[in-house]
Design a protein around this motif. Sequence first.
Motif, short mmCIF file in Angstrom:
data_model
loop_
_atom_site.label_atom_id
_atom_site.label_comp_id
_atom_site.label_asym_id
_atom_site.label_seq_id
_atom_site.Cartn_x
_atom_site.Cartn_y
_atom_site.Cartn_z
N LEU A 110 22.17 7.66 27.75
CA LEU A 110 21.58 6.82 26.71
C LEU A 110 21.71 5.35 27.08
CD1 LEU A 110 23.09 8.76 23.70
CD2 LEU A 110 20.64 8.59 24.16
N SER A 111 20.64 4.59 26.87
CA SER A 111 20.66 3.16 27.19
C SER A 111 21.39 2.39 26.10
CB SER A 111 19.23 2.63 27.31
OG SER A 111 18.61 2.61 26.03
N ALA A 112 21.67 1.11 26.37
CA ALA A 112 22.32 0.26 25.38
C ALA A 112 21.45 0.14 24.13
CB ALA A 112 22.60 -1.11 25.98
N GLU A 113 20.13 0.07 24.30
CA GLU A 113 19.24 -0.01 23.15
C GLU A 113 19.24 1.29 22.37
OE1 GLU A 113 16.21 -1.28 20.40
OE2 GLU A 113 17.83 -2.23 21.54
N ASP A 114 19.29 2.43 23.07
CA ASP A 114 19.40 3.72 22.39
C ASP A 114 20.64 3.76 21.49
OD1 ASP A 114 17.17 4.63 23.77
OD2 ASP A 114 18.35 5.69 25.30
N VAL A 115 21.77 3.33 22.05
CA VAL A 115 23.02 3.36 21.29
C VAL A 115 22.96 2.39 20.12
CG1 VAL A 115 25.51 2.95 21.41
CG2 VAL A 115 24.34 4.11 23.31
N ALA A 116 22.33 1.23 20.31
CA ALA A 116 22.21 0.26 19.23
C ALA A 116 21.37 0.82 18.09
CB ALA A 116 21.61 -1.04 19.75
N ARG A 117 20.29 1.51 18.43
CA ARG A 117 19.45 2.11 17.40
C ARG A 117 20.21 3.23 16.67
NH1 ARG A 117 13.77 1.29 17.57
NH2 ARG A 117 13.49 3.39 16.72
N LEU A 118 20.91 4.05 17.43
CA LEU A 118 21.71 5.12 16.83
C LEU A 118 22.80 4.55 15.93
CD1 LEU A 118 21.96 7.39 19.97
CD2 LEU A 118 21.05 8.15 17.76
N ASP A 119 23.42 3.47 16.38
CA ASP A 119 24.49 2.87 15.59
C ASP A 119 23.95 2.33 14.27
OD1 ASP A 119 27.19 2.09 15.22
OD2 ASP A 119 26.70 0.04 15.84
N TYR A 120 22.77 1.71 14.30
CA TYR A 120 22.16 1.21 13.06
C TYR A 120 21.90 2.37 12.11
CZ TYR A 120 18.78 -0.95 9.87
OH TYR A 120 18.12 -1.39 8.75
N TYR A 121 21.31 3.44 12.63
CA TYR A 121 20.99 4.61 11.80
C TYR A 121 22.25 5.20 11.18
CZ TYR A 121 19.25 9.24 10.49
OH TYR A 121 18.93 10.39 9.80
N GLU A 122 23.29 5.38 11.97
CA GLU A 122 24.50 6.02 11.47
C GLU A 122 25.28 5.09 10.53
OE1 GLU A 122 24.55 9.05 11.52
OE2 GLU A 122 25.38 9.93 13.34
N GLN A 123 25.16 3.78 10.72
CA GLN A 123 25.81 2.87 9.78
C GLN A 123 25.19 2.96 8.39
OE1 GLN A 123 26.40 -1.23 10.93
NE2 GLN A 123 26.78 -0.66 13.05
N VAL A 124 23.94 3.37 8.30
CA VAL A 124 23.32 3.60 6.99
C VAL A 124 24.16 4.57 6.17
CG1 VAL A 124 21.30 4.66 5.86
CG2 VAL A 124 20.98 3.02 7.74
N PHE A 125 24.81 5.51 6.85
CA PHE A 125 25.62 6.54 6.19
C PHE A 125 27.12 6.27 6.35
CE2 PHE A 125 21.67 8.28 7.95
CZ PHE A 125 21.00 8.57 6.77
N ASP A 126 27.45 5.04 6.75
CA ASP A 126 28.85 4.59 6.89
C ASP A 126 29.61 5.31 8.00
OD1 ASP A 126 28.70 2.68 4.85
OD2 ASP A 126 29.11 4.18 3.31
N PHE A 127 28.92 5.76 9.04
CA PHE A 127 29.58 6.36 10.20
C PHE A 127 30.00 5.24 11.17
CE2 PHE A 127 28.10 10.10 8.42
CZ PHE A 127 28.34 11.23 9.19
N ASP A 128 31.13 5.45 11.85
CA ASP A 128 31.64 4.49 12.82
C ASP A 128 31.56 5.09 14.22
OD1 ASP A 128 32.37 2.45 10.99
OD2 ASP A 128 34.18 3.57 10.47
N LEU A 129 31.22 4.26 15.19
CA LEU A 129 31.15 4.70 16.58
C LEU A 129 32.55 4.59 17.19
CD1 LEU A 129 29.23 5.63 18.83
CD2 LEU A 129 28.90 3.21 19.43
#
Length: 375
Positions: free
Chosen positions: A66-85
């Motif tokens: 996964l690229s850095a942009e992929d991870v950034a997009r995933l992190d934004y999505y999961e933060q919607v549900f209060d998940f932490d990386l």
Amino acid sequence: MSDLFFFGTLRHLPLLETVIGHDLSDITLSEASFADHQIHWADGHAFPLLVASPGEAAVGLLARGLSAEDVARLDYYEQVFDFDLIWTEVTENGVSRRVQMFWPPKTGHTPGPLFQLEDWAPKWGDINTRAAVEVMRHRGHKTAAEVGAMYGMIHVRASAHVAAQAENPVLGPSGMQASDVVNRDISIPYANFFALEERALRFRRFDGSLSEEVERAIFLSGDAALVLPYDPVRDRVLLVEQVRMGPLARGDHGPWQLEPIAGRVDPGETPLDAAHREAREEAGLELSHLHVIHEGYPSPGTSSEFFYTYLGIADLPDEAARLGGVDGEHEDIKGHIYDFDTVMAMLDRGDIRVVPLALALHWLARNRETMRTGA
């Protein structure tokens, strides 16, 4: 490049592709496990929980490359549900690997049965994938916390979209359809309980050519179930009265309006289920039968809202006229009972100004004798 482990709904590949914004052709996918945990349904909900379970293993999906942009997009999505990386260890083919994963918040939800993705996907996969489309459109415009606060209505709008896609097409006489519209840009400049979508588009004209590019704004809402309760024995209906923002914003002297019972169709709920639920919530009524009056758009020029309108057979003694509504939704609803002749006279005088109610009463007038036969 990064390696991430997914234990929940992001194992649904269409959802994962939507969140990262491209297909998975450059991503290596494999099965991996997270020790001393299992994946359960959240009891009464449509998402999984990661539950500590010594000696067990939560089997999930390992995505590598996964690229850095992929991870950034995933992190934004999961933060919607209060998940932490976080960083953690998983096992792939007997080999321990250090990877990242999204760690869920403490929610207090009770674990239900073991979660299986193949049980979740048929009902929720398309809805959650569509919801992710709107979530990711907000990236760069709203914080994940802001999107999380309105995710319930995003989910409602997504459910309505999926329902529309599942319908048998009903086309106009020209035969033109959605593929005859070319969208250049879609944005959501406003979103809260409702949302406003703006599109730059061209559409097929009746002479076969494409129009010039035009800009259009659409009020985004979910689907709604409407019910006119009718007692065929007593020959009377129940209407509900509550304050309405549309008439208030227009400048109407009377923002309190008489209406049929109405409410949104929640994700995973059928329109019939919604009709029964709303009758209980707004009027304390149990409906013995529902007759379809109409299914369609009340204002297709400006709104995505779609109405499922029913006549609901009910027992309506005088005491059925009561106060109702859901406290958590700040509803203050008053029921009124009218006999058939009285309510039709009100309609003729213009006292009824809500179009779906007028439609339902006209349908009742046409079908009244059938409804009363054998009652």
